[in-house]
Design an enzyme around this catalytic site. Structure first.
Site: not given
Ligand code: NDP
Length: 473
Positions: A134-135, A158-159, A207-208, A229-230, A263, A361
């Site tokens: 969402w960022n 899928k957003p 995402g996370s 990509e975390l 991130c 984080e």
């Protein structure tokens, strides 16, 4: 499927709703995308880029509409417009470079056996699934989708359910460009993300770390690749010879832009002890000058927290630090205005690695500052983390900064600046440690990772007979 209601980050009110597809509906979408992919790949990269350029033009023409929806998604205006402009620029940049970067193979004579020659074919993955956070809802939905399309794949995105409003105006531009059979967005939450993994040939996930592990496990179950990509906990090292004012500028921007919801945000700062007091004073002054973009969205630098639950995580980290002896110099408190939740840039000192604000984080504009005595200590502290996304080094010379950067366990290091991976996409990088898996999404690999290499091996003479392997030989 039940409807999911969406909270507005500026008002706190529910003002949007999404209905995830059923499994059967998603099957239909996936089948449509797969059916169109073969001829798309067959068109050749120049023709594909022409079609994508038409999409860039359509997006540019609808910039105001897409940006308005993104503004409602994220509570910020300037960055929303920059996201749309960035997506348009990204398509145009790929259009200029992808035809040259697309891999090709000539026929080569075998070195071990000159009777054999070999070539290759580069075959795009069929259906690429993108799951985005969402960022930066638009940027991170398209950063993988654009090069995947350029390579000849079709894409389903899928957003995040937290920020889905931009999809409707964007879908109009996809339709106008004649790309609806190649690129589709599907609304939904985690369950829909899993449903996408069940239907795709490759997953690009941003995402996370905890969700990334679930995505990796689901992809492993299907034996499909997952590019992850975390999150990160990016350190910034400032040496005694650094230009202090420039370092403060970079630290503040690197931490505070987009309310720290990035991130590659700077999340911890290590500064040479000789500079510590004056650096802290300048950083506090800079932090205190930052204005909320509230009540007017046309002013200020700091938007609301997009995801309200993030406020609890940030508040808990600050409280943990405070309870262990840290000093909160400015900010430090979640503020409610008009139903939205904000946190001002928060400068913290007297911190150490027993505090979660130094190890987990934060995803907020929080700047914990710690003094170091030797460069070796600074490097050790910067590397003392489960993450390895990126880092920053500020030193008197680029050579000094580089010498430190080479010892950092991170996939990208900004020298005499911070968070440059947000501004510059040409340098290939991979995520180290828990910050991700897979090839670089930046640079040429951003495109080439969507091809599988097939070998073509030709015999210019007679095939070996079975007798060549008989035991008697
Ligand atoms: P999440 O991991 O919570 O969600 C990311 C996406 O995964 C969302 O679309 C989410 O859906 C979806 N999802 C949730 N559960 C599942 C599941 N079980 N299976 C498949 N998909 C699922 O991340 P956030 O949205 O909170 O984003 C913030 C994180 O993203 C931070 O850790 C940040 O560092 C990282 N990030 C990394 C970047 C990088 O390039 N390395 C860039 C930007 C962010 P939904 O939201 O609808 O629940």
């Amino acid at each position: 499927m039940t409807t999911i209601s969406v909270r507005n980050p500026r008002t706190g009110e529910t003002d949007a709703w999404i209905t995830p597809p059923t499994g059967e509906e998603l099957d239909v979408v996936a089948a449509r995308l797969r059916a169109a992919q073969g001829s798309w790949a067959g068109e050749g990269i120049e023709a594909r880029m022409q079609r994508l350029l038409r999409w860039a033009d359509a997006m540019h023409a609808d910039l105001d509409k897409i940006a308005a929806a993104l503004e409602a998604d994220t509570g910020r205006r300037r960055v929303a417009r920059l996201e749309v402009q960035g997506a348009v620029a990204s398509i145009r940049a790929w259009a200029a470079s992808a035809p040259m970067l697309a891999p090709k193979a000539d026929w080569l004579q075998g070195r071990s056996n000159p009777q054999l020659k070999h070539s290759g074919q580069f075959v795009p993955f069929g259906l690429v699934g993108v799951i985005s956070p969402w960022n930066f809802p638009l940027t991170l939905s398209l950063i993988d989708a654009i090069p995947a399309l350029a390579a000849g794949s079709s894409v389903i995105v899928k957003p995040s359910e937290v920020t889905p409003r931009f999809v409707e105006p964007l879908a109009r531009t996809i339709e106008l460009a004649g790309l609806s059979d190649l690129l589709a967005f599907t609304p939904g939450a985690g369950e829909t993300g899993q449903a996408v993994i069940e239907r795709a040939d490759l997953i690009c996930f941003t995402g996370s770390v905890p969700t990334g592990k679930k995505v990796a496990a689901a992809a492993a179950e299907r034996l499909i690749p997952a590019f992850l990509e975390l999150g990160g906990k990016d350190p910034m090292i400032i040496t005694e010879t650094a230009d202090l004012d420039l370092a403060v500028t970079a630290a503040l921007r690197g931490s505070v832009v987009s309310t720290g919801q990035a991130c590659q945000s700077i999340e911890r700062i290590y500064v040479a002890r000789a500079l510590h007091e004056v650096f802290l004073a300048k950083l506090i002054a800079g932090a205190e000058a930052v204005r909320l973009n509230w009540p007017s969205i046309e002013e200020g630098e700091l938007g609301p927290l997009i995801f309200d639950k993030q406020a609890e995580i940030i508040a808990a980290q600050i409280e943990d630090a405070r309870s262990k002896g840290a000093f909160i110099h400015t900010g430090g408190r979640i503020e409610s205005h008009g139903g939205g939740r904000w946190i001002r840039p928060t400068v913290i000192s007297n911190v150490d690695h027993s505090m979660s604000v130094m190890t987990e984080e934060t995803f907020g504009p929080v700047l914990p500052v710690m003094a170091f005595d030797t460069i070796e200590e600074a490097i050790r502290l910067a590397n003392d983390t489960d993450y390895g996304l990126s880092a920053a080094v500020f030193a008197g010379t680029l050579g000094d900064a580089e010498a430190i950067a080479r010892k950092l366990d991170a996939g990208a290091v900004s020298l005499n600046d911070a968070a440059l991976t947000a501004l510059f996409y040409e340098a290939e990088k991979q995520s180290f440690k828990a910050s991700g898996l897979g090839p670089s999404r930046m640079g040429a690999a951003g495109l080439t990772r969507f091809f599988r290499r097939k070998a073509l091996i030709a015999n210019t003479g007679a095939p070996l007979p079975l007798e060549a392997f008989k035991e008697e030989g």
